[in-house]
Each structure stands twice: as structure tokens, then as C-alpha cells.
Design a protein around this motif. Sequence first.
Motif, PDB file in Angstrom:
ATOM      1  N   THR A  15     -11.512   0.212  -4.419  1.00  0.00           N
ATOM      2  CA  THR A  15      -9.384   0.462  -4.258  1.00  0.00           C
ATOM      3  C   THR A  15      -9.120   1.442  -5.543  1.00  0.00           C
ATOM      4  O   THR A  15      -9.950   1.893  -6.142  1.00  0.00           O
ATOM      5  N   GLU A  17      -4.816   3.969  -7.202  1.00  0.00           N
ATOM      6  CA  GLU A  17      -4.153   4.471  -6.867  1.00  0.00           C
ATOM      7  C   GLU A  17      -3.410   6.143  -6.964  1.00  0.00           C
ATOM      8  O   GLU A  17      -4.781   6.662  -7.931  1.00  0.00           O
ATOM      9  N   ARG A  19      -0.203   8.231  -7.385  1.00  0.00           N
ATOM     10  CA  ARG A  19       1.314   8.637  -7.607  1.00  0.00           C
ATOM     11  C   ARG A  19       1.772   6.943  -7.075  1.00  0.00           C
ATOM     12  O   ARG A  19       2.674   7.428  -5.990  1.00  0.00           O
ATOM     13  N   GLY A  20       1.393   6.259  -7.971  1.00  0.00           N
ATOM     14  CA  GLY A  20       2.176   4.886  -7.303  1.00  0.00           C
ATOM     15  C   GLY A  20       1.896   4.300  -6.067  1.00  0.00           C
ATOM     16  O   GLY A  20       2.293   3.017  -5.825  1.00  0.00           O
ATOM     17  N   SER A  21       1.169   4.648  -5.026  1.00  0.00           N
ATOM     18  CA  SER A  21       0.376   3.827  -3.537  1.00  0.00           C
ATOM     19  C   SER A  21      -0.617   4.032  -3.884  1.00  0.00           C
ATOM     20  O   SER A  21      -1.824   4.083  -4.384  1.00  0.00           O
ATOM     21  N   GLU A  22      -1.153   2.285  -3.919  1.00  0.00           N
ATOM     22  CA  GLU A  22      -2.160   1.538  -3.788  1.00  0.00           C
ATOM     23  C   GLU A  22      -3.285   2.080  -2.410  1.00  0.00           C
ATOM     24  O   GLU A  22      -2.189   1.230  -1.595  1.00  0.00           O
ATOM     25  N   ARG A 111      -3.093   0.967   3.133  1.00  0.00           N
ATOM     26  CA  ARG A 111      -1.424   1.705   2.225  1.00  0.00           C
ATOM     27  C   ARG A 111      -0.867   1.341   1.469  1.00  0.00           C
ATOM     28  O   ARG A 111      -0.316   0.320   2.449  1.00  0.00           O
ATOM     29  N   TYR A 112      -0.493   0.190   0.405  1.00  0.00           N
ATOM     30  CA  TYR A 112       0.880  -0.344  -0.197  1.00  0.00           C
ATOM     31  C   TYR A 112       1.564   1.239  -0.341  1.00  0.00           C
ATOM     32  O   TYR A 112       1.171   1.740  -1.955  1.00  0.00           O
ATOM     33  N   GLY A 114       4.011   3.451  -2.664  1.00  0.00           N
ATOM     34  CA  GLY A 114       4.714   3.356  -3.734  1.00  0.00           C
ATOM     35  C   GLY A 114       5.802   3.909  -4.315  1.00  0.00           C
ATOM     36  O   GLY A 114       6.292   4.141  -5.547  1.00  0.00           O
TER      37      GLY A 114
END
Length: 210
Positions: A15, A17, A19-22, A111-112, A114
Motif C-alpha cells: 500500500t 498514497e 496526493r490523497g489517493s490510496e 484505488r480509493y 483522494g
Amino acid sequence: MSDMYRTVAERATATFEVRGSEFLGHVTPADGIAEAEAFIESVRETYADATHNVPAYRVPAGEPSDRTPGDDVMLREYSSDDGEPSGSAGKPALNVLTGRDVRNVAVVVTRYYGGTNLGVGGLVSAYSRAVKDALDAAGVVEERPHRRLGVTVEYDDSGTVRSVIESAGVEFEATYDERVQFDLRVPLVEVEEVIDRLNSATSGRVEIER
């Protein structure tokens, strides 16, 4: 098919990150299309709340039970962008598998989002990194082609069968219900020898599904 090949040693997840995306890179060994697609579906179910679950795999086109020693392997390569811009996710993920010369492997990059768009170049970089990190976490090893065998016996023969399996040095799992079920993962070149040994040791009382 008797040649050695490169694959991953085990399942793993990496895992990071951007720029805010995980991003979560999931990888597993997979001996065929069905196994690869089952893994992809399980990740999609586990991470159903994610923005994207991008799959890719490189596996033999036929299932393990169809193969015999000396077969030429035909690889099935597959990827999907799963809603990301075309060419920004699935293809980069698959390119890492090709570039690392690994096969019998499936990956899913979760992908989450962000809140900040990464652009196509940023997405290519992130999805590539997710697969690279997952491969590093799992470990790349050299392997021989395998076939799974299902071996079922009565309890009276289970000790004998287990001894044969252990002496052959193959991977297995045992399930003890009304009868005993052994799930074997046997190097392809050793399949016939293992079957002969099991039949001989039990006077043919063993049931073998290949």
C-alpha cells in the motif's frame, strides 16, 4: 512446460498514497484462468467500497488438469482499466508483469480516490508502482509447472496415503470429514509417479481426481 518459470512465492499486498489517493496492490500465484478470476472477484468483494479495482494476469491459457509434460505453454494475458481513463491502469499493471517476466500470477490494484486528479501520467506511474511493490512484497521465485490432484480415501488408508504424499515432498492440505480428502499440488513431471505410488500403497482403493 517442463521448463522453469518466474512467479510469485505467495499472496501479498502493498500500500501507498499519492496526493490523497490510496493504492493497494494485491498479488497471488495462479495456475490458470479460473484461479486468477476467482482471486480478482474475491478482491472486488472485499474492497467493494473502493473507487476502482484494476485487474491483470498472465496465466496459462488452459487449466492445469489439461496439461502434460512437454506441452508448449500458451499464456493468456488480460487487463482492465475498471473505469480509469483508457490505457492508464490495466495496461501499465500488465506491463509490469511482462517486464518482470513473471507468469502464473494475478494482480488487482485497489484505488480509493483522494479528491485530486492524477492525470494519465500520474495514474500510469501509480498503478505500475502498486504492482511492482506487490511483487516485491510477495517475492519472485523460479517454479516448475504443477497440477492439482484431489485424493480421497477411507480413514483406514489415510495414514498410508499421507506417508506417501509426505515422502514425495509435494504440497498438500488435508480435510477430515466422513472420508479424508487430500488436495495435492504436484510438479507436472511427477504426477504419474505420485499416482502410481498412491495406487500401489492402497491396492487401488484411493480415488484420484485430476
